[in-house]
Design an enzyme around this catalytic site. Sequence first.
Site, PDB file in Angstrom:
ATOM      1  N   LYS A   1      -2.209  21.897 -37.260  1.00  0.00           N
ATOM      2  CA  LYS A   1      -2.210  22.266 -38.688  1.00  0.00           C
ATOM      3  C   LYS A   1      -3.549  22.846 -39.074  1.00  0.00           C
ATOM      4  O   LYS A   1      -4.585  22.604 -38.431  1.00  0.00           O
ATOM      5  CB  LYS A   1      -1.895  21.056 -39.571  1.00  0.00           C
ATOM      6  CG  LYS A   1      -2.880  19.875 -39.470  1.00  0.00           C
ATOM      7  CD  LYS A   1      -4.128  19.964 -40.312  1.00  0.00           C
ATOM      8  CE  LYS A   1      -5.062  18.790 -40.084  1.00  0.00           C
ATOM      9  NZ  LYS A   1      -6.417  18.989 -40.558  1.00  0.00           N
TER      10      LYS A   1
ATOM     11  N   ASP B   1      -2.713  12.082 -41.391  1.00  0.00           N
ATOM     12  CA  ASP B   1      -2.154  13.407 -41.102  1.00  0.00           C
ATOM     13  C   ASP B   1      -0.873  13.341 -40.277  1.00  0.00           C
ATOM     14  O   ASP B   1      -0.236  14.377 -40.040  1.00  0.00           O
ATOM     15  CB  ASP B   1      -3.169  14.250 -40.315  1.00  0.00           C
ATOM     16  CG  ASP B   1      -4.367  14.667 -41.157  1.00  0.00           C
ATOM     17  OD1 ASP B   1      -4.331  14.487 -42.385  1.00  0.00           O
ATOM     18  OD2 ASP B   1      -5.345  15.165 -40.558  1.00  0.00           O
TER      19      ASP B   1
HETATM   20  O1  C5P Z   1      -6.022   8.172 -41.587  1.00  0.00           O
HETATM   21  P1  C5P Z   1      -6.906   8.511 -40.441  1.00  0.00           P
HETATM   22  O2  C5P Z   1      -6.953   7.399 -39.422  1.00  0.00           O
HETATM   23  O3  C5P Z   1      -6.618   9.815 -39.818  1.00  0.00           O
HETATM   24  O4  C5P Z   1      -8.359   8.637 -41.038  1.00  0.00           O
HETATM   25  C1  C5P Z   1      -9.497   8.678 -40.227  1.00  0.00           C
HETATM   26  C2  C5P Z   1     -10.710   8.450 -41.068  1.00  0.00           C
HETATM   27  O5  C5P Z   1     -10.910   9.564 -41.933  1.00  0.00           O
HETATM   28  C3  C5P Z   1     -10.618   7.243 -41.991  1.00  0.00           C
HETATM   29  O6  C5P Z   1     -11.039   6.093 -41.342  1.00  0.00           O
HETATM   30  C4  C5P Z   1     -11.547   7.642 -43.113  1.00  0.00           C
HETATM   31  O7  C5P Z   1     -12.892   7.445 -42.743  1.00  0.00           O
HETATM   32  C5  C5P Z   1     -11.353   9.137 -43.207  1.00  0.00           C
HETATM   33  N1  C5P Z   1     -10.357   9.521 -44.229  1.00  0.00           N
HETATM   34  C6  C5P Z   1     -10.668   9.356 -45.574  1.00  0.00           C
HETATM   35  N2  C5P Z   1      -9.767   9.745 -46.527  1.00  0.00           N
HETATM   36  C7  C5P Z   1      -8.586  10.280 -46.168  1.00  0.00           C
HETATM   37  C8  C5P Z   1      -8.240  10.456 -44.813  1.00  0.00           C
HETATM   38  C9  C5P Z   1      -9.165  10.066 -43.866  1.00  0.00           C
HETATM   39  O8  C5P Z   1     -11.748   8.881 -45.907  1.00  0.00           O
HETATM   40  N3  C5P Z   1      -7.727  10.656 -47.119  1.00  0.00           N
END
Ligand code: C5P
Length: 317
Positions: A25, A152
């Site tokens: 993406k 994501d």
């Molecule tokens: O959800 P995911 O595990 O992909 O997110 C990885 C990191 O990215 C989270 O631990 C956070 O630090 C950051 N993140 C965030 N806000 C979001 C998505 C991700 O702060 N909406």
Amino acid sequence: MSRPPRPEEPSSVTAQSVTVRVPAKVNVQLAVAGPRPDGFHNLANVFLAVSLHDRVTATPADELRITCSGPDADQVPLDPSNLAARAALALASRYGREARVHLHIDKDIPVAGGMAGGSADGAGALLACDALWGTHASLDELLAICAELGSDVPFSLLGGAALGRGRGEQLTPLEVGGTFHWVFAVADGGLSTPAVYAECDRLRAAAGTDPGPDQPPASTALLDALRGGDAAALADAVSNDLQAAAVSLRPSLAETLAAGSSAGALAAMVSGSGPTTAFLAKSAEEAERVAAALRSSGTCRAVRVATGPVDGATVVG
Ligand code: C5P
């Protein structure tokens, strides 16, 4: 929302293996609020699935095992932290079975590049295991498991184009009136997503511009440009609030962005949390021209050309 297509859906656990193709993406809008109490950030995250794909093949095995092939396979963790492994375990536990599966990832999406390659493997493994095991989870169940795996991952399952609110996991599919042509410049090494969000918070705190934690709005100009299939209008409307943070952590990205812009790209931006940079071109021919200029610029490790939107996770064999 319709269920991801399953052209050759196996009817039972007798299938020998199932392969799912799942796209990368690019975020055409990434509006980031200030940090929430749980550390995440509310987003207006407009995702577009593009034609770089990983393939995840699930085959019955004695125990959960992950393997990976492709040029950057050595950078992919093969332990239980891999989102493909976590997806298999989550589905198995929901259906009271063991995750006795070999998941092979044929990797073409840049690793840790801000193109949701890890999320793609999570969504791909989930759909492959669901088909292999005949669990036939509903789309809502699959999306709920995806949201547990990462912000994501639901979009990787769904594909096309969608607005993600909240962490990015609350999806509304978007209408797109054409095909957009993209060039991606792959940088050396990855960037840690949490580190980029933290740098964004730090830069805003230093400048006194923390916007607070409320949900940011989607850009109506951007949604109109997508609906109209209008590349020039889309180029005017794209934005990425993580770009300054990614460039702060990797200043050389500024040179890559400048090289793509001076080659005639309509828009130049960091893809998600980077360090991949994304360039919108007005046609397939222009995309090839921008790609050639980026290749000879010496400002990136590899260059890929792709189009979007494309389908999300799809069973292909
Ligand atoms: O959800 P995911 O595990 O992909 O997110 C990885 C990191 O990215 C989270 O631990 C956070 O630090 C950051 N993140 C965030 N806000 C979001 C998505 C991700 O702060 N909406």
